[in-house]
Design a protein around this motif. Structure first.
Motif, mmCIF file in Angstrom:
data_model
loop_
_atom_site.group_PDB
_atom_site.id
_atom_site.type_symbol
_atom_site.label_atom_id
_atom_site.label_comp_id
_atom_site.label_asym_id
_atom_site.label_seq_id
_atom_site.Cartn_x
_atom_site.Cartn_y
_atom_site.Cartn_z
ATOM 1 N N ALA A 162 0.842 -1.202 0.000
ATOM 2 C CA ALA A 162 0.000 0.000 0.000
ATOM 3 C C ALA A 162 0.876 1.250 0.000
ATOM 4 N N ARG A 163 1.905 1.242 0.805
ATOM 5 C CA ARG A 163 2.837 2.369 0.876
ATOM 6 C C ARG A 163 3.483 2.590 -0.504
ATOM 7 N N THR A 164 3.915 1.513 -1.128
ATOM 8 C CA THR A 164 4.556 1.602 -2.445
ATOM 9 C C THR A 164 3.569 2.112 -3.487
ATOM 10 N N GLN A 165 2.328 1.668 -3.441
ATOM 11 C CA GLN A 165 1.323 2.116 -4.402
ATOM 12 C C GLN A 165 1.062 3.616 -4.258
ATOM 13 N N VAL A 166 0.986 4.094 -3.042
ATOM 14 C CA VAL A 166 0.788 5.528 -2.819
ATOM 15 C C VAL A 166 1.986 6.317 -3.352
ATOM 16 N N GLN A 167 3.190 5.837 -3.083
ATOM 17 C CA GLN A 167 4.388 6.521 -3.569
ATOM 18 C C GLN A 167 4.413 6.566 -5.097
ATOM 19 N N ILE A 168 4.006 5.494 -5.744
ATOM 20 C CA ILE A 168 3.939 5.462 -7.214
ATOM 21 C C ILE A 168 2.920 6.479 -7.714
ATOM 22 N N CYS A 169 1.760 6.539 -7.080
ATOM 23 C CA CYS A 169 0.726 7.511 -7.488
ATOM 24 C C CYS A 169 1.205 8.948 -7.314
ATOM 25 N N VAL A 170 1.858 9.232 -6.208
ATOM 26 C CA VAL A 170 2.368 10.590 -5.967
ATOM 27 C C VAL A 170 3.434 10.939 -7.005
ATOM 28 N N SER A 171 4.294 9.998 -7.313
ATOM 29 C CA SER A 171 5.319 10.221 -8.330
ATOM 30 C C SER A 171 4.687 10.527 -9.680
ATOM 31 N N ARG A 172 3.660 9.772 -10.049
ATOM 32 C CA ARG A 172 2.952 10.018 -11.320
ATOM 33 C C ARG A 172 2.278 11.380 -11.319
ATOM 34 N N MET A 173 1.697 11.744 -10.189
ATOM 35 C CA MET A 173 1.035 13.037 -10.096
ATOM 36 C C MET A 173 2.047 14.171 -10.258
ATOM 37 N N ARG A 174 3.201 14.025 -9.641
ATOM 38 C CA ARG A 174 4.250 15.040 -9.791
ATOM 39 C C ARG A 174 4.639 15.193 -11.258
ATOM 40 N N LYS A 175 4.820 14.079 -11.956
ATOM 41 C CA LYS A 175 5.187 14.107 -13.378
ATOM 42 C C LYS A 175 4.081 14.721 -14.224
ATOM 43 N N THR A 176 2.828 14.391 -13.911
ATOM 44 C CA THR A 176 1.693 14.932 -14.656
ATOM 45 C C THR A 176 1.599 16.436 -14.485
ATOM 46 N N LEU A 177 1.767 16.915 -13.254
ATOM 47 C CA LEU A 177 1.730 18.358 -13.005
ATOM 48 C C LEU A 177 2.860 19.067 -13.746
ATOM 49 N N ALA A 178 4.058 18.493 -13.713
ATOM 50 C CA ALA A 178 5.198 19.099 -14.404
ATOM 51 C C ALA A 178 4.976 19.118 -15.913
ATOM 52 N N ALA A 179 4.457 18.026 -16.465
ATOM 53 C CA ALA A 179 4.216 17.951 -17.911
ATOM 54 C C ALA A 179 3.145 18.943 -18.353
ATOM 55 N N ALA A 180 2.195 19.230 -17.470
ATOM 56 C CA ALA A 180 1.132 20.182 -17.782
ATOM 57 C C ALA A 180 1.583 21.625 -17.576
ATOM 58 N N GLY A 181 2.796 21.803 -17.063
ATOM 59 C CA GLY A 181 3.301 23.153 -16.837
ATOM 60 C C GLY A 181 2.725 23.819 -15.605
ATOM 61 N N VAL A 182 2.150 23.042 -14.721
ATOM 62 C CA VAL A 182 1.571 23.584 -13.492
ATOM 63 C C VAL A 182 2.675 23.735 -12.462
ATOM 64 N N GLU A 183 2.807 24.934 -11.948
ATOM 65 C CA GLU A 183 3.810 25.170 -10.923
ATOM 66 C C GLU A 183 3.237 24.739 -9.581
ATOM 67 N N ALA A 184 3.523 23.503 -9.243
ATOM 68 C CA ALA A 184 3.030 22.929 -7.996
ATOM 69 C C ALA A 184 4.044 21.919 -7.500
#
Length: 148
Positions: free
Chosen positions: A9-31
């Motif tokens: 569960a911990r690993t799955q959450v970390q993977i999701c957060v990592s994907r979210m970070r990449k998605t925000l960066a790819a969208a040009g969102v400063e977050a």
């Protein structure tokens, strides 16, 4: 994750957060997503949130309308409504968020009604006929949360 949580569960959450970070960066969102016990915190500039952009634009349109600048107000309201691509928070299973989403969708409906009224006042009846028919056909009871 709390103590005793399965490692998967911990690993799955970390993977999701990592994907979210990449998605925000790819969208040009400063977050940024910061790791803070017991979880994560999303840090984002208020100006980057589409709801804040929507509300700010609606406010600017109201000011223009108050100055008698009807065409500019209508254009801004149309742009604000154009930010939406579907119902707010659609598919999130939370009663509390559903109530918030309903209120936000009502704001969009009010902005839609306002720009239609302004454009009708400008004599753009013929240009609006198909658009109004489409909106009414999609949302016959006044709920424009299906996307515009």
């Amino acid at each position: 994750m709390g103590r005793g949580s399965p490692e998967t569960a911990r690993t799955q959450v970390q993977i999701c957060v990592s994907r979210m970070r990449k998605t925000l960066a790819a969208a040009g969102v400063e977050a940024t997503i910061e790791t803070r016990p017991p979880g994560y915190v999303l840090q984002i500039d208020d100006a980057a949130l589409d709801l804040n952009v929507f509300r700010r634009t609606v406010g600017e349109a109201a000011a223009l309308g108050g100055e008698g600048r009807t065409a500019e107000a209508a254009a801004l309201l149309r742009a604000a409504v154009g930010l939406w691509c579907g119902p707010c928070l659609n598919g999130i299973p939370s009663d509390e968020l559903a109530r918030i989403a309903e209120h936000i969708d009502e704001e969009r409906l009010a902005a839609t009604e306002s720009f239609l009224e302004l454009e009708l006042a400008l004599g753009r009846h013929h240009q609006l006929t198909a658009e109004i028919a489409r909106l009414v056909g999609r949302t016959p009871y006044g709920n424009v949360s299906e996307g515009s």
